[in-house]
Design an enzyme around this catalytic site. Sequence first.
Site, PDB file in Angstrom:
ATOM      1  N   SER A  65      31.102  61.786  19.211  1.00 27.68           N
ATOM      2  CA  SER A  65      31.298  60.490  19.826  1.00 27.68           C
ATOM      3  C   SER A  65      29.935  59.463  19.417  1.00 27.68           C
ATOM      4  O   SER A  65      30.159  58.182  19.692  1.00 27.68           O
ATOM      5  CB  SER A  65      31.177  60.539  21.315  1.00 27.68           C
ATOM      6  OG  SER A  65      29.978  61.015  21.908  1.00 27.68           O
ATOM      7  N   LYS A 138      24.922  58.914  24.668  1.00 27.04           N
ATOM      8  CA  LYS A 138      25.228  57.532  24.653  1.00 27.04           C
ATOM      9  C   LYS A 138      24.259  56.512  24.282  1.00 27.04           C
ATOM     10  O   LYS A 138      23.150  56.701  24.566  1.00 27.04           O
ATOM     11  CB  LYS A 138      26.328  57.046  25.851  1.00 27.04           C
ATOM     12  CG  LYS A 138      27.620  57.985  26.171  1.00 27.04           C
ATOM     13  CD  LYS A 138      28.559  58.161  25.063  1.00 27.04           C
ATOM     14  CE  LYS A 138      29.683  59.309  25.703  1.00 27.04           C
ATOM     15  NZ  LYS A 138      30.605  59.541  24.248  1.00 27.04           N
TER      16      LYS A 138
END
Length: 260
Positions: A65, A138
């Site tokens: 990701s 993230k």
Amino acid sequence: MTTEKSAPAEPSPTAGTEVAATVQPRRRGWLVFLRDVLVIIVIAVLVSLVVKTFLVRSFYIPSGSMEDTLLIKDRILVDEITPRFGGYDRGDIVVFRDPGGWLPPSTEPARPPVVEAFEWVLSLVGLAAPDSDDHLVKRVIGLPGDHVVCCNAIGQITVNDVPIDETGYVKFPPGETAASADAFDVTVPDGKLWVLGDNRYRSKDSRYNTDQPGKGFVPIDNVVGRAFLVTWPFDRFGLLDFHHDVFAGVPAPEGGDDAR
């Protein structure tokens, strides 16, 4: 004529006495050595616990990701102490505990206690990261109070009405130029963050968790710290780029200063 008298002979030690004199110092030496080793191990474990709890932790990357900033099986170090004093900035790469519903339930079978104990010992010195699968990594796009919108006419995200150019770190599929395939318009609540993955079209981040109790926002209390270094593999060793310059023109949210 005088006769010479010899000094009385000293009694010779028995065989048993000689053995005892030899064995006892040797045995005492090994005991001292083992004691010193044990003390060193205990001190090392205590230092590692303090470092892991308050300073730095190691995590590995289980998904793509954050490509190409972070690759699968990269091992990273996370700074726990600096954000406690300085807070977070837009662009920071953060590791956080699942706010609830972001990760699927674990389907891995339980491992033998011996394996769990061994991995726990390795984690004390940073050689294992057994809780990596319970955390996410993230990039921070919105701080508390920020108005974050996607997308403008040329596919850029805007933060407090200022467009940000993320081409330096976002991974786009061939033919795509928009910073997100899905539109969103959010204002980040107090004590929360809005986070996105750099592999923007392959990241289940804030955008895809708006149906969860936290509405896609990450509580700052869930954040372990800021990732700052790739330690493994060695050919990728180096500091991470937070791209703070991308957000340099973003003003503080209306009604307050940037959250720290």
